[in-house]
Design a protein around this motif. Structure first.
Motif, PDB file in Angstrom:
ATOM      1  N   SER A   8       1.878   8.423  -9.108  1.00 62.71           N
ATOM      2  CA  SER A   8       1.057   9.598  -9.410  1.00 62.71           C
ATOM      3  C   SER A   8      -0.376   9.233  -9.778  1.00 62.71           C
ATOM      4  O   SER A   8      -1.264  10.082  -9.718  1.00 62.71           O
ATOM      5  CB  SER A   8       1.686  10.395 -10.559  1.00 62.71           C
ATOM      6  N   ASN A   9      -0.633   7.974 -10.168  1.00 63.51           N
ATOM      7  CA  ASN A   9      -2.010   7.624 -10.523  1.00 63.51           C
ATOM      8  C   ASN A   9      -2.912   7.579  -9.294  1.00 63.51           C
ATOM      9  O   ASN A   9      -4.121   7.807  -9.395  1.00 63.51           O
ATOM     10  CB  ASN A   9      -2.043   6.279 -11.267  1.00 63.51           C
ATOM     11  N   LEU A  10      -2.352   7.271  -8.123  1.00 59.71           N
ATOM     12  CA  LEU A  10      -3.153   7.278  -6.903  1.00 59.71           C
ATOM     13  C   LEU A  10      -3.077   8.622  -6.190  1.00 59.71           C
ATOM     14  O   LEU A  10      -4.030   9.049  -5.553  1.00 59.71           O
ATOM     15  CB  LEU A  10      -2.683   6.176  -5.953  1.00 59.71           C
ATOM     16  N   MET A  11      -1.935   9.291  -6.283  1.00 61.87           N
ATOM     17  CA  MET A  11      -1.738  10.563  -5.606  1.00 61.87           C
ATOM     18  C   MET A  11      -1.187  11.566  -6.615  1.00 61.87           C
ATOM     19  O   MET A  11       0.017  11.792  -6.694  1.00 61.87           O
ATOM     20  CB  MET A  11      -0.785  10.372  -4.424  1.00 61.87           C
ATOM     21  N   PRO A  12      -2.067  12.169  -7.429  1.00 64.17           N
ATOM     22  CA  PRO A  12      -1.605  13.082  -8.489  1.00 64.17           C
ATOM     23  C   PRO A  12      -0.889  14.299  -7.914  1.00 64.17           C
ATOM     24  O   PRO A  12      -1.115  14.686  -6.765  1.00 64.17           O
ATOM     25  CB  PRO A  12      -2.906  13.467  -9.198  1.00 64.17           C
ATOM     26  N   PHE A  13      -0.051  14.898  -8.742  1.00 64.80           N
ATOM     27  CA  PHE A  13       0.731  16.048  -8.305  1.00 64.80           C
ATOM     28  C   PHE A  13      -0.101  17.322  -8.245  1.00 64.80           C
ATOM     29  O   PHE A  13       0.283  18.283  -7.581  1.00 64.80           O
ATOM     30  CB  PHE A  13       1.929  16.257  -9.242  1.00 64.80           C
ATOM     31  N   GLU A  14      -1.241  17.366  -8.933  1.00 64.09           N
ATOM     32  CA  GLU A  14      -2.097  18.546  -8.955  1.00 64.09           C
ATOM     33  C   GLU A  14      -3.520  18.161  -8.556  1.00 64.09           C
ATOM     34  O   GLU A  14      -3.946  17.021  -8.781  1.00 64.09           O
ATOM     35  CB  GLU A  14      -2.108  19.190 -10.346  1.00 64.09           C
ATOM     36  N   ILE A  22       0.841  -1.201   0.000  1.00 62.48           N
ATOM     37  CA  ILE A  22       0.000   0.000   0.000  1.00 62.48           C
ATOM     38  C   ILE A  22       0.876   1.251   0.000  1.00 62.48           C
ATOM     39  O   ILE A  22       0.674   2.184  -0.786  1.00 62.48           O
ATOM     40  CB  ILE A  22      -0.941  -0.006   1.220  1.00 62.48           C
ATOM     41  N   ALA A  23       1.870   1.282   0.891  1.00 66.67           N
ATOM     42  CA  ALA A  23       2.739   2.453   0.983  1.00 66.67           C
ATOM     43  C   ALA A  23       3.510   2.674  -0.315  1.00 66.67           C
ATOM     44  O   ALA A  23       3.692   3.818  -0.759  1.00 66.67           O
ATOM     45  CB  ALA A  23       3.699   2.295   2.156  1.00 66.67           C
ATOM     46  N   THR A  24       3.959   1.591  -0.939  1.00 65.97           N
ATOM     47  CA  THR A  24       4.710   1.711  -2.191  1.00 65.97           C
ATOM     48  C   THR A  24       3.809   2.171  -3.333  1.00 65.97           C
ATOM     49  O   THR A  24       4.161   3.068  -4.101  1.00 65.97           O
ATOM     50  CB  THR A  24       5.361   0.359  -2.550  1.00 65.97           C
ATOM     51  N   ASP A  25       2.625   1.557  -3.436  1.00 60.50           N
ATOM     52  CA  ASP A  25       1.701   1.905  -4.523  1.00 60.50           C
ATOM     53  C   ASP A  25       1.280   3.364  -4.456  1.00 60.50           C
ATOM     54  O   ASP A  25       1.113   4.023  -5.493  1.00 60.50           O
ATOM     55  CB  ASP A  25       0.462   1.007  -4.482  1.00 60.50           C
ATOM     56  N   TRP A  26       1.116   3.892  -3.241  1.00 62.70           N
ATOM     57  CA  TRP A  26       0.601   5.252  -3.103  1.00 62.70           C
ATOM     58  C   TRP A  26       1.632   6.327  -3.411  1.00 62.70           C
ATOM     59  O   TRP A  26       1.315   7.516  -3.403  1.00 62.70           O
ATOM     60  CB  TRP A  26       0.007   5.460  -1.710  1.00 62.70           C
ATOM     61  N   TRP A  56     -13.816  19.939  -6.164  1.00 59.82           N
ATOM     62  CA  TRP A  56     -12.703  19.501  -7.014  1.00 59.82           C
ATOM     63  C   TRP A  56     -12.895  18.008  -7.274  1.00 59.82           C
ATOM     64  O   TRP A  56     -12.526  17.174  -6.435  1.00 59.82           O
ATOM     65  CB  TRP A  56     -11.371  19.734  -6.319  1.00 59.82           C
ATOM     66  N   PRO A  57     -13.492  17.633  -8.385  1.00 61.52           N
ATOM     67  CA  PRO A  57     -13.775  16.208  -8.630  1.00 61.52           C
ATOM     68  C   PRO A  57     -12.544  15.315  -8.511  1.00 61.52           C
ATOM     69  O   PRO A  57     -12.607  14.242  -7.898  1.00 61.52           O
ATOM     70  CB  PRO A  57     -14.344  16.208 -10.060  1.00 61.52           C
ATOM     71  N   GLN A  58     -11.420  15.734  -9.091  1.00 63.29           N
ATOM     72  CA  GLN A  58     -10.220  14.887  -9.052  1.00 63.29           C
ATOM     73  C   GLN A  58      -9.686  14.765  -7.628  1.00 63.29           C
ATOM     74  O   GLN A  58      -9.309  13.676  -7.188  1.00 63.29           O
ATOM     75  CB  GLN A  58      -9.141  15.478  -9.966  1.00 63.29           C
ATOM     76  N   ALA A  59      -9.673  15.875  -6.900  1.00 70.34           N
ATOM     77  CA  ALA A  59      -9.211  15.833  -5.512  1.00 70.34           C
ATOM     78  C   ALA A  59     -10.174  15.027  -4.647  1.00 70.34           C
ATOM     79  O   ALA A  59      -9.757  14.289  -3.750  1.00 70.34           O
ATOM     80  CB  ALA A  59      -9.067  17.249  -4.969  1.00 70.34           C
ATOM     81  N   ASP A  60     -11.481  15.162  -4.924  1.00 73.23           N
ATOM     82  CA  ASP A  60     -12.471  14.386  -4.172  1.00 73.23           C
ATOM     83  C   ASP A  60     -12.257  12.892  -4.375  1.00 73.23           C
ATOM     84  O   ASP A  60     -12.391  12.095  -3.436  1.00 73.23           O
ATOM     85  CB  ASP A  60     -13.889  14.770  -4.604  1.00 73.23           C
ATOM     86  N   GLN A  61     -11.933  12.507  -5.599  1.00 73.50           N
ATOM     87  CA  GLN A  61     -11.683  11.089  -5.879  1.00 73.50           C
ATOM     88  C   GLN A  61     -10.458  10.594  -5.111  1.00 73.50           C
ATOM     89  O   GLN A  61     -10.453   9.486  -4.570  1.00 73.50           O
ATOM     90  CB  GLN A  61     -11.497  10.879  -7.378  1.00 73.50           C
ATOM     91  N   MET A  62      -9.417  11.430  -5.059  1.00 71.58           N
ATOM     92  CA  MET A  62      -8.232  11.023  -4.313  1.00 71.58           C
ATOM     93  C   MET A  62      -8.549  10.912  -2.824  1.00 71.58           C
ATOM     94  O   MET A  62      -8.075  10.009  -2.130  1.00 71.58           O
ATOM     95  CB  MET A  62      -7.094  12.021  -4.522  1.00 71.58           C
ATOM     96  N   LYS A  63      -9.355  11.815  -2.320  1.00 67.23           N
ATOM     97  CA  LYS A  63      -9.760  11.762  -0.910  1.00 67.23           C
ATOM     98  C   LYS A  63     -10.498  10.455  -0.624  1.00 67.23           C
ATOM     99  O   LYS A  63     -10.247   9.798   0.395  1.00 67.23           O
ATOM    100  CB  LYS A  63     -10.638  12.964  -0.585  1.00 67.23           C
ATOM    101  N   GLU A  64     -11.404  10.067  -1.513  1.00 68.54           N
ATOM    102  CA  GLU A  64     -12.130   8.812  -1.315  1.00 68.54           C
ATOM    103  C   GLU A  64     -11.174   7.622  -1.346  1.00 68.54           C
ATOM    104  O   GLU A  64     -11.318   6.682  -0.558  1.00 68.54           O
ATOM    105  CB  GLU A  64     -13.205   8.655  -2.400  1.00 68.54           C
ATOM    106  N   ARG A  65     -10.187   7.664  -2.261  1.00 69.26           N
ATOM    107  CA  ARG A  65      -9.216   6.570  -2.316  1.00 69.26           C
ATOM    108  C   ARG A  65      -8.390   6.518  -1.030  1.00 69.26           C
ATOM    109  O   ARG A  65      -8.126   5.435  -0.487  1.00 69.26           O
ATOM    110  CB  ARG A  65      -8.296   6.739  -3.526  1.00 69.26           C
ATOM    111  N   ALA A  66      -7.975   7.683  -0.549  1.00 72.81           N
ATOM    112  CA  ALA A  66      -7.168   7.734   0.674  1.00 72.81           C
ATOM    113  C   ALA A  66      -7.961   7.205   1.860  1.00 72.81           C
ATOM    114  O   ALA A  66      -7.445   6.437   2.684  1.00 72.81           O
ATOM    115  CB  ALA A  66      -6.693   9.158   0.936  1.00 72.81           C
ATOM    116  N   GLU A  67      -9.230   7.597   1.953  1.00 72.19           N
ATOM    117  CA  GLU A  67     -10.053   7.121   3.067  1.00 72.19           C
ATOM    118  C   GLU A  67     -10.288   5.620   2.965  1.00 72.19           C
ATOM    119  O   GLU A  67     -10.320   4.918   3.982  1.00 72.19           O
ATOM    120  CB  GLU A  67     -11.372   7.887   3.094  1.00 72.19           C
ATOM    121  N   GLY A  68     -10.437   5.110   1.741  1.00 70.93           N
ATOM    122  CA  GLY A  68     -10.577   3.664   1.559  1.00 70.93           C
ATOM    123  C   GLY A  68      -9.317   2.930   1.995  1.00 70.93           C
ATOM    124  O   GLY A  68      -9.391   1.875   2.652  1.00 70.93           O
TER     125      GLY A  68
END
Length: 682
Positions: free
Chosen positions: A97-103, A90-94, A214-226
């Motif tokens: 940039s596909n899971l944690m984009p730069f912008e 998990i730590a390596t995958d995150w 922010w749809p893209q940021a919201d998606q990352m937030k959901e992934r992080a919470e998951g």
């Protein structure tokens, strides 16, 4: 003779019994050897090898005990090894940039809802704005308390603790910010955000609102919470009768909510002004706190917010939070992470008046000897703060501003007509004037009369005197010019009311999660518990949470094994995901938080690998020691078998022979019992 015969018979009997008993014992012994594979179950049978046999058996029992210890502990260590492998992944995958984009990606903004477009209509220029995720922006305009009449104090709130106010008069051309007006937010997570607003109209008090996401940021937030929920489930893994990561608190599930924070809720009183009889109510954890604005009260949101917060601080039972206020915003901060509370609010605005203006009518038509007289009236029993009243006097033809068409149609008339001209006066009811007595349409009409009488240059129209009531009469200074007999209408009049009553609102929002300051990542060391520990709220400290298990696997070799959910590597991993979650909810600081999250992810990966290496080493030690014990036991089994073992083939042959012999003996004994004198003589 008879006595000798008796003795002989008894001796024969004893001999027979002895032979039968010896035969049976021999069969029993051989049967036992056949069944057990041992020469004897009685140690006395081994003579000089007895002590050696006892030593061998003791050594085997000791090694069997070590094997049992290893078989109990190693599956737990193996399960821990698998969980750590998953956490490392998990730590390596995150870090990708596909899971944690730069912008954070582009924002999505709803169209502004303008409560009263005639009073105020505003639009947002997204390209020139920097916004806050989760904000619900409310734009409220009220008559300025410092600027000239027609200037409005425009207040913008984001519902998250941010607020800003600036004075705007659309008569200022162009706006001093270029196209649109910049509003820089102050306070809350949106501090420093800039809204570039354009006002298509701003004539009376009103409000508008729109939301940002922010749809893209919201998606990352959901992934992080998951991912955080997955980590929580892994750290709560149970194996058999105990939780793997709970230290020596075997029956305690070690981890609660990894996303727990001190709840921070903001109660934003939208706007900049309150009205008498407005009622505001806030309910916190079922306790209601309310206040109705009384005549003579300061009509400021600061006063109202302070009044409500004072009530909350005096609540009984005491609220489990800190209550503070500033700039018309009430802030509620929970005492401990993970403790939540509910907040709701409502506003009952005072009744408003819908004012209007009658159509102007001509009371007297101009002639060569009489001027033109126009009259109109404003309606309504009272007025509201923020209402705007205006009227316009037009001289000339707007379709022929310089009278050229008229001169063409009337070539014999002199070219001396005045050009097209409009004279407009406008008045907005301010709270200062309202408190000073401008509370009805008659007083408003006098404000307009005073403005009209002071126009420079003065219009060719005279207005009626102050105190003439809600109806306004206008009289031309000229009559019909004999040189222009067809120009009967000297002027025209238009009147308008823009109702701008202020519908106050309250916004309640729970702020996005806040991360630890980037420069100060706190690590909890034993015996203190991190915020996500199951016993944090009840104990704060517990050395058992860090205490590992120990197992004896060989002479002089004890292995301390197990991993605590409070290990620094896990704390780092949790903080890395909390940083990622905060980045998603703070696009203005996204790059800063994402950079720190990536750094912590890499650090957590290294720390987890270190923990994993210890677990893998323990597992390897157990497995190699188990192999050693198993091999030693095999050797011991051979040595013991060499002492007490038998040849199954030989024993089987001897057992068959003994059973046949015993069977024959029983047969002879049976025949002997049947002998008699008659049988013998026969």
């Amino acid at each position: 003779m008879s006595s000798i015969t008796g003795v002989s018979s008894y001796a024969s009997y004893l001999s027979l019994v002895r032979n039968l008993s010896n035969g049976q014992n021999n069969v029993d012994t051989l049967s036992t050897q056949m069944t057990t594979g041992k020469k004897s179950i009685d140690l006395n049978a081994y003579g000089a090898d007895t002590q050696k046999l006892l030593d061998l058996r003791a050594e085997m029992a000791r090694r069997d005990n070590y094997l049992q210890n290893i078989n109990t502990a190693s599956p737990r260590v193996a399960a821990t090894d698998k969980v750590l492998t998953s956490l490392e992944k998990i730590a390596t995958d995150w870090q990708a940039s596909n899971l944690m984009p730069f912008e954070p990606g582009p924002p999505s903004v709803t169209s502004a809802f303008n409560a009263n477009p005639d009073a105020m209509k505003t639009t947002l220029n997204v390209d020139k704005s920097s916004l806050t995720v989760g904000a619900r922006y409310t734009v409220t305009a009220i008559p300025s308390q410092t600027g000239a009449n027609g200037t409005f104090d425009v207040t913008v709130t984001d519902g998250l603790g941010g607020k800003t106010t600036r004075a705007i008069n659309l008569g200022t051309t162009p706006p001093n910010d270029g196209k649109g007006y910049n509003f820089t937010m102050s306070g809350g997570p949106g501090d420093g955000a800039v809204l570039n607003l354009t006002f298509d109209s701003l004539k009376a008090a009103s409000s508008s609102n729109f939301t940002v996401s922010w749809p893209q940021a919201d998606q990352m937030k959901e992934r992080a919470e998951g991912a955080m929920r997955d980590i929580q489930a892994m750290l709560n893994q149970r194996f058999g009768d105990r939780f793997l990561f709970s230290g020596s608190r075997y029956a305690t599930e070690p981890v609660t909510d990894l996303m727990a924070t001190k709840q921070t809720s903001k109660i934003t009183l939208n706007g900049a002004l309150v009205n008498t009889d407005d009622y505001y109510e806030v309910t916190v954890n079922g306790q209601s706190f309310g206040y109705q604005i009384q005549p003579g009260d300061p009509k400021t949101l600061t006063f109202l917010a302070q009044t409500l917060s004072t009530q909350m601080n005096a609540a009984s039972p005491k609220l489990p939070m800190t209550v503070s206020t500033g700039n018309g915003i009430i802030t509620l901060v929970g005492n401990d992470p993970g403790q939540s509370f509910t907040v709701s609010s409502r506003v009952q605005n005072a009744a408003t008046v819908q004012n209007s203006a009658t159509l102007p009518t001509t009371q007297q038509t101009a002639t060569a000897t009489l001027p033109q007289v126009e009259r109109f009236s404003f309606n309504g029993a009272n007025v509201d703060i923020g209402d705007t009243f205006e009227f316009t006097v037009t001289v000339g033809d707007p379709d022929d501003p310089y009278n050229q068409r008229y001169y063409t149609n009337h070539p014999n008339e002199p070219k001396d007509l005045p050009p097209y001209q409009t004279y407009t006066v406008s008045y907005t009811v301010s709270d200062t004037d309202y408190d000073a007595g401008t509370t009805d349409v008659a007083a408003v009409s006098d404000k307009l009369r005073a403005q009209f009488a002071n126009l420079k240059p003065p219009p060719p129209v005279t207005i009626d005197a102050l105190g003439s009531g809600a109806g306004i009469s206008l009289t031309s200074n000229t009559m019909v010019d004999p040189n222009h007999p067809d120009r009967i209408q000297q002027f025209s009049t238009a009147a308008k009311v823009t109702n701008g009553s202020i519908e106050n609102t309250i916004s309640v929002a729970t702020l996005p999660p806040e991360a630890t300051p980037i420069t100060d990542i706190p690590y909890t060391n034993p015996p203190d518990l991190p915020f996500y520990d199951a016993e944090y709220l009840t104990k704060k400290q517990n050395p058992d949470a860090y205490r590992k298990s120990q197992v004896s696997i060989d002479d002089g070799l004890n292995v301390t094994y197990g991993v605590s959910a409070d290990e620094k590597g896990f704390q780092t991993l949790v903080e890395a995901f909390r940083m990622a979650r905060v980045a998603a909810t703070n696009p203005g600081k996204y790059t800063e938080y994402i950079g720190k999250s990536r750094e912590l992810m890499a650090q957590a990966t290294d720390e987890l690998r270190s923990i994993h290496a210890k677990v893998a080493s323990d597992l390897s030690t157990m497995e190699s020691t188990k192999t050693s014990h198993t091999a030693a036991n095999a050797t011991l089994t051979e040595r013991i078998a060499g002492i007490e073992g038998v040849d199954p083939t030989e024993v089987a042959a001897r057992l068959a022979t003994s059973m046949n012999t015993l069977q024959a003996a029983y047969t002879v004994a049976g025949q002997t019992k049947k002998l008699s004198l008659l049988n013998y003589l026969a």
